[in-house]
Enzyme design. Structure first.
Site, short mmCIF file in Angstrom:
data_model
loop_
_atom_site.label_atom_id
_atom_site.label_comp_id
_atom_site.label_asym_id
_atom_site.label_seq_id
_atom_site.Cartn_x
_atom_site.Cartn_y
_atom_site.Cartn_z
N GLY A 97 32.56 39.17 50.45
CA GLY A 97 32.79 38.08 50.88
C GLY A 97 32.95 36.94 49.56
N GLU A 98 32.30 36.19 48.91
CA GLU A 98 32.71 35.49 47.65
C GLU A 98 33.32 36.15 46.84
OE1 GLU A 98 28.99 34.62 49.31
OE2 GLU A 98 29.75 36.47 48.24
#
Length: 402
Positions: free
Chosen positions: A46-47
């Site tokens: 996600g990051e």
């Protein structure tokens, strides 16, 4: 502890195995490198998706730079270890004075970018001691974090290492400034730029198109067990609607559970073979990497995590296609969910009865559906631009040479 867990847990085993001999791998990879290096570190997938727009713009604007991408978690590394936008992709060795010193000696980065939540004391300290520009991208801070507590001096020392903070919201700016850090810019969230890019580059998934064609479609992404238990009755009793279920976990037990909850279901891996002769109205996605494109096929998007797990997953991947977004009651940590609810582009439901009522309302009331869908898409587009703000800072400060 990780080595003990690795005896019983596949993810922990990958975490340990991936770091075995890591410094020897780094030394071999960087041997003889004479070009300047940009190092970006992400916790997980996600990051990475947040940092990716910045990374790809840096690649385009500064072709003389080489790029190192590191991950903390297997869920990021295993999926993106062959990412073509970076010259090297590695796990980050565990944080310690010795490891940080050795890592920096090998890599010798010109610029360091950490994304959102990652704070590793010795790596941050090493960058500061060597006067290497260190930036936080898409940072977000809350008042209950240790940085802002009376006992948080150690954590505040980590903040002192950063050259600049690019944060998502005004609350983060205020918290940092109140703590004495004025080197902060309200840039927004780079995820908006990323999902817009994904939507613009959309490529069809023929097997999904074939499954959905001619029907209303509900795509449920990143579902946990609790999400599927809230949704299964509606799916089982509305066989005229197509459901595409993408579980958060695609391990054998979880896939088996999904197949038992949804009575008329087929696995994607079986459907693509073209020889399925049943009458399924539910397609269970048993692979990773398609979710952001699956939402394109939805009439309504349901985003999982709001009934179980740590909270809802990425709702922007769904909203970017101008589709109504529905999720469970656990969403308060996500400012985009709060704002989209306020603006009418999303709907939160507390239980299965309200979920079914909401789905029926969206499917049966065209004006309500159209307004909700429009507001969802507009929300994403009006919040784009964080990547350009960050790149402008690089240019103004002349942090990199092309």
């Amino acid at each position: 502890m990780a080595r003990v867990l690795a005896l019983f847990n596949t993810k922990a085993r990958k975490w340990v195995d991936g770091r075995t001999g890591i410094f020897q791998q780094l030394e071999a990879a960087f041997a003889g490198n004479t070009q300047p290096v940009i190092w970006m570190h992400c916790a997980s997938l996600g990051e990475f998706e947040q940092g990716r727009p910045v990374l790809e713009q840096l690649r385009a604007q500064y072709p003389g730079q080489r790029i190192l991408l590191t991950f903390f978690s297997p869920s990021g590394y295993e999926i993106r270890k062959n990412y073509a936008g970076a010259d090297w992709v590695f796990y980050l060795p565990m944080d310690s004075p010795t490891h940080a010193r050795r890592f920096m000696q090998i890599v010798q980065p010109q610029l360091v970018l950490f994304v959102k939540y990652e704070f590793w004391y010795y790596y941050l300290q090493a960058a500061q001691q060597q006067n290497i520009p260190l930036l936080l991208i898409s940072g977000i801070f809350r008042s209950n974090q240790p940085f802002f507590q009376w006992y948080g001096s150690f954590h505040r020392r980590m903040l002192s290492c950063f050259t600049h903070f690019f944060v998502q919201n005004a609350t983060s700016v205020q918290l940092l400034q109140q703590a004495g850090y004025n080197n902060v810019s309200l840039a927004g969230d780079t995820r908006f730029d990323r999902v817009l890019q994904i939507a613009q580059e959309f490529t069809a998934i023929d097997a999904v198109d074939r499954f959905c064609k001619g029907h209303a479609v509900i795509v449920a992404g990143s579902t946990w067990t609790e999400d599927d238990k809230e949704l299964d009755h509606f799916a089982n009793t509305h066989t005229d609607i197509r459901f595409v279920i993408a579980p958060h976990d695609i391990g054998p037990d979880r896939i088996k559970e999904c197949m038992s909850l949804y009575r008329h279901a087929v696995l994607y891996s079986n459907w693509i073979k073209g020889d399925y002769t049943g009458n399924a109205n539910v397609l269970i996605i048993d692979n990773i990497g398609m979710l952001s494109r699956l939402y394109h096929y939805a009439t309504i998007c349901y985003v999982g995590g709001g009934f179980g797990g740590d909270g809802i997953h990425n709702i922007l991947e769904a909203a970017v296609y101008h589709k109504p977004v529905v999720f469970g009651p656990v969403y308060d940590k996500y400012f985009e969910a709060v704002e989209m609810l306020e603006q009418g582009g999303a709907i939160s439901v507390p239980d299965a009865l309200h979920l079914e009522s909401t789905l029926n309302q969206l499917l049966q009331q065209q004006a309500f559906y159209t307004a909700t869908a429009q507001k969802a898409g507009d929300y994403v587009r009006t919040h784009a631009g964080a990547t350009n703000s960050i790149l402008q800072y690089f240019q103004e400060k002349r942090l990199l040479t092309s």
